[in-house]
Design a protein around this motif. Structure first.
Motif, PDB file in Angstrom:
ATOM      1  N   TRP A   5       0.865  -1.171   0.000  1.00 37.48           N
ATOM      2  CA  TRP A   5       0.000   0.000   0.000  1.00 37.48           C
ATOM      3  C   TRP A   5       0.902   1.220   0.000  1.00 37.48           C
ATOM      4  N   PHE A   7       1.320   5.435   0.257  1.00 34.48           N
ATOM      5  CA  PHE A   7       0.760   6.707   0.699  1.00 34.48           C
ATOM      6  C   PHE A   7       1.577   7.838   0.088  1.00 34.48           C
ATOM      7  N   VAL A  25       1.385   9.537   9.630  1.00 31.34           N
ATOM      8  CA  VAL A  25       0.736   8.912   8.468  1.00 31.34           C
ATOM      9  C   VAL A  25      -0.138   7.740   8.910  1.00 31.34           C
ATOM     10  N   ALA A  28      -3.283   9.149  10.685  1.00 29.33           N
ATOM     11  CA  ALA A  28      -4.201   9.853   9.790  1.00 29.33           C
ATOM     12  C   ALA A  28      -4.887   8.923   8.793  1.00 29.33           C
ATOM     13  N   ASN A  29      -4.327   7.747   8.554  1.00 26.11           N
ATOM     14  CA  ASN A  29      -4.852   6.832   7.532  1.00 26.11           C
ATOM     15  C   ASN A  29      -5.329   5.508   8.122  1.00 26.11           C
ATOM     16  N   GLU A  30      -5.952   5.563   9.274  1.00 27.07           N
ATOM     17  CA  GLU A  30      -6.411   4.349   9.955  1.00 27.07           C
ATOM     18  C   GLU A  30      -7.368   3.539   9.079  1.00 27.07           C
ATOM     19  N   ARG A  31      -8.258   4.214   8.390  1.00 25.47           N
ATOM     20  CA  ARG A  31      -9.232   3.509   7.546  1.00 25.47           C
ATOM     21  C   ARG A  31      -8.546   2.792   6.381  1.00 25.47           C
ATOM     22  N   ASP A  32      -7.624   3.483   5.699  1.00 24.15           N
ATOM     23  CA  ASP A  32      -6.888   2.851   4.600  1.00 24.15           C
ATOM     24  C   ASP A  32      -6.069   1.667   5.086  1.00 24.15           C
ATOM     25  N   LEU A  33      -5.486   1.777   6.271  1.00 20.56           N
ATOM     26  CA  LEU A  33      -4.730   0.658   6.836  1.00 20.56           C
ATOM     27  C   LEU A  33      -5.636  -0.534   7.085  1.00 20.56           C
TER      28      LEU A  33
END
Length: 118
Positions: A5, A7, A25, A28-33
């Motif tokens: 993935w 970013f 990072v 801020a990107n918990e959902r994408d993780l």
């Protein structure tokens, strides 16, 4: 199977410390993780939620390293009346590009099982 993935980073807004940048990072990107980790569990019908950094970040070089992500693994199927949740973790490797414009996360390699012979 091995998932990656990427970013995109904004070089102007970055602190000089890569560890702080990495933590920001991830936060801020918990959902994408969660989406990234869910690819590993799609055959089980589970999704990953509430992804957090677990433990310390280990740098192998100035731009590469590894870390552990903790997350809730949720199995849900309304038809079978299943709703189970457990805490799990997964080791992740990371790499910044030399100009700090991208951060790439790479999950573990999970060999896929071939069909059984009859």
């Amino acid at each position: 199977m091995q998932e990656t993935w990427k970013f995109s980073l904004n070089p102007q807004d970055q602190p000089k410390n890569p560890e702080i940048l990495l933590e920001e990072v991830l936060e801020a990107n918990e959902r994408d993780l969660g989406i990234f980790l869910s690819y590993y569990f799609k055959k089980e019908g589970a999704v990953a939620e509430k992804v957090k950094l677990k433990g310390e970040i280990e740098f192998i070089s100035d731009l590469k390293g590894k870390l552990m992500l903790g997350f809730d693994l949720v199995h849900f199927n309304a038809c079978l009346n299943i709703h189970e949740q457990k805490r799990d973790e997964m080791p992740i490797q990371f790499e910044f590009d030399p100009l700090f414009q991208n951060l790439t996360l790479t999950g573990p390699y999970w060999p896929e099982r071939e069909m059984d012979e009859i």
